[in-house]
Scaffold this active site. Structure first.
Site, short mmCIF file in Angstrom:
data_model
loop_
_atom_site.label_atom_id
_atom_site.label_comp_id
_atom_site.label_asym_id
_atom_site.label_seq_id
_atom_site.Cartn_x
_atom_site.Cartn_y
_atom_site.Cartn_z
N HIS A 187 0.90 -1.17 0.00
CA HIS A 187 0.00 0.00 0.00
C HIS A 187 0.93 1.21 0.00
O HIS A 187 2.02 1.15 0.58
CB HIS A 187 -0.82 0.12 1.28
N ASP A 244 2.49 2.00 3.30
CA ASP A 244 3.45 1.02 3.83
C ASP A 244 4.86 1.45 3.46
O ASP A 244 5.82 1.23 4.20
CB ASP A 244 3.27 -0.37 3.21
C1 XUL Z 1 -7.35 -6.58 4.72
C2 XUL Z 1 -6.59 -7.00 3.55
C3 XUL Z 1 -5.78 -5.96 2.88
C4 XUL Z 1 -5.73 -6.06 1.40
C5 XUL Z 1 -5.03 -4.93 0.71
O1 XUL Z 1 -8.10 -7.59 5.32
O2 XUL Z 1 -6.60 -8.15 3.18
O3 XUL Z 1 -4.50 -5.98 3.42
O4 XUL Z 1 -5.12 -7.23 1.00
O5 XUL Z 1 -5.55 -3.70 1.04
#
Ligand code: XUL
Ligand code: CO
Length: 442
Positions: A107, A110
């Protein structure tokens, strides 16, 4: 793959994890994951395209609602955000290359900490994109997918693209735009939308119809922007039924497929299926895989496992060989993933505080997948599993059954056949026999 170190070695005393075979008792070696082994026409490396999740491995320090983090990260010490982010990226690429993982996922937040200054956030991310580009080039590691975290910041407490306030939606768009730019620049194969807070807590304050329309408009805008700027990869929606919001608009695969079809997004979007999200939706992982495969949208997987005794997303590392063997049967029969890979969206436990624990976790996950795939291939080739299922539907292969499948029989025709053919014989579904086949080949 060469191990890639930055200025400092973060995982000292751990060398690259290698395949040593099932007889090895080295806990830091693969016993099943031989990346060059060919199964069903592809190497294991090509089948899985394993990825490391930046957030669980290098950001989440193990906090829970009852206490702060227990994982002390040496890369999280500098006061300048960009310098700190570069240290984190050094640590990430050291880990990823020591684990021999061909991909990673992130993300935006991150990679580098964000503030409320949109233009400055874009600059920060851009600085790290430049840094990552070099790291990818030096190591050969690639970006499986990028995404934007539009659920953690307090401004998103009522959703991002489904927020009742347009102003908040625009902030989400700014973040998604920058994350798409980063994904394109880093040659990412995919871009994920997980609708963290795209749902609602109570209908008393919610116009559900309008919120879902906004979600569709937002996805179209994001897709059009990315395509216009040269993105050739796949867009992925990651279903999850609840947590953080009670009712989420992307509940499960069937719900997402219906939504994509309604809003004319099926040509560009596929699904990223997460094991623990499937089980929270009251399905098995296998069910979600089959639904996506049948609709031609089996894009990518987030690997983890839940807990049988509680009802939230525990994101534990995968280790359930039976569950994964059944899943790999579906994956092999579907001809694999469409453009995605297997991302370890999993975290080590709060009390797993040694740097080696992150290695054990990934070794276990990769080995379980490898063993499951090899087992599934044996089941498909050596047992009568496939044959049994085929024969179970044989009455539709010719005569009246075939005519029905082709839409040639009316309700009257069916009624007349029922009389002509008499009472059907009972035929066993042979569930226990088939379950034994799975265990026999494990
Ligand atoms: C949350 C989840 C996230 C997604 C990406 O449950 O799985 O980490 O994978 O936003
Ligand atoms: Co996930």
């Amino acid at each position: 793959m060469q191990v890639l170190l930055g200025e400092k070695e973060y995982f000292k005393g751990i060398s690259q994890v290698k395949y040593e075979g099932p007889e090895s008792d080295n806990p830091l070696a693969f016993r099943w994951y031989d990346e060059n082994k060919v199964v069903a026409g592809k190497t294991l490396k090509e089948h899985f395209r394993f990825a490391c999740a930046y957030w669980h491995s290098f950001v989440n320090e193990g906090s829970d609602p009852f206490g702060p983090g227990t994982h002390i990260f040496d890369w999280n010490q500098k006061s300048d955000a960009v310098a700190r982010a570069k240290d984190k990226m050094d640590a990430a690429f050291e880990f990823i290359t020591k684990m021999n993982l061909p991909f990673y996922c992130f993300h935006d937040v991150d990679v580098v900490d964000y503030t409320t200054d949109v233009a400055d956030n874009e600059k920060r991310l851009q600085a790290l994109v430049e840094y990552a580009k070099q790291k990818q080039k030096d190591s050969g590691v690639k970006l499986l997918w990028g995404t934007a975290n539009v659920f953690s910041n307090p401004r998103y407490m009522n959703g991002a693209s489904t927020n009742p306030e347009f102003h908040v939606l625009a902030h989400a768009a700014a973040q998604v735009k920058a994350a798409i730019d980063a994904t394109i620049e880093l040659g990412g194969d995919g871009y994920v939308f997980w609708g963290g807070r795209e749902g609602y807590m109570t209908l008393l304050n919610t116009n559900m119809k309008r919120e879902k329309e906004h979600l569709a408009r937002f996805l179209h805008a994001a897709k059009d922007y990315a395509r216009k700027n040269g993105f050739k990869g796949i867009f992925l929606i990651e279903p999850k039924p609840m947590e953080p919001t009670k009712h989420q608009y992307d509940y499960d695969c069937e719900t997402v497929i219906g939504f994509l079809r309604q809003w004319d997004l099926l040509n560009d979007f596929k699904i990223n299926i997460e094991v623990n999200h499937a089980t929270l939706a009251g399905h098995t992982f296998q069910h979600e895989l089959q639904v996506a495969a049948d609709a031609g949208v089996l894009g990518s997987l987030d690997a983890n496992r839940g807990d049988y005794q509680n009802g939230w997303d525990t994101d534990q590392f995968p280790n359930n060989i039976n569950e994964l063997t059944e899943a790999m049967l579906i994956l092999l029969e579907a001809g694999g993933l469409q453009g995605g890979g297997i991302n370890f969206d999993a975290k080590i436990r709060r009390s797993s505080v040694d740097p080696t624990d992150l290695f054990y976790a990934h070794v276990g996950g990769m080995d379980t997948f490898a063993r499951a795939l090899i087992t599934a291939d044996n089941i498909l080739n050596k047992s009568d599993f496939k044959q049994f299922r085929k024969e179970r539907y044989a009455s539709f292969d010719n005569d009246k059954g075939k005519a029905f499948e082709e839409g040639k029989l009316s309700l009257d025709d069916l009624r007349n056949y029922a009389i002509e053919a008499g009472e059907p014989a009972m035929k066993s579904g042979r569930q226990e026999y088939l379950e034994n086949i799975v265990n026999r080949y494990i």
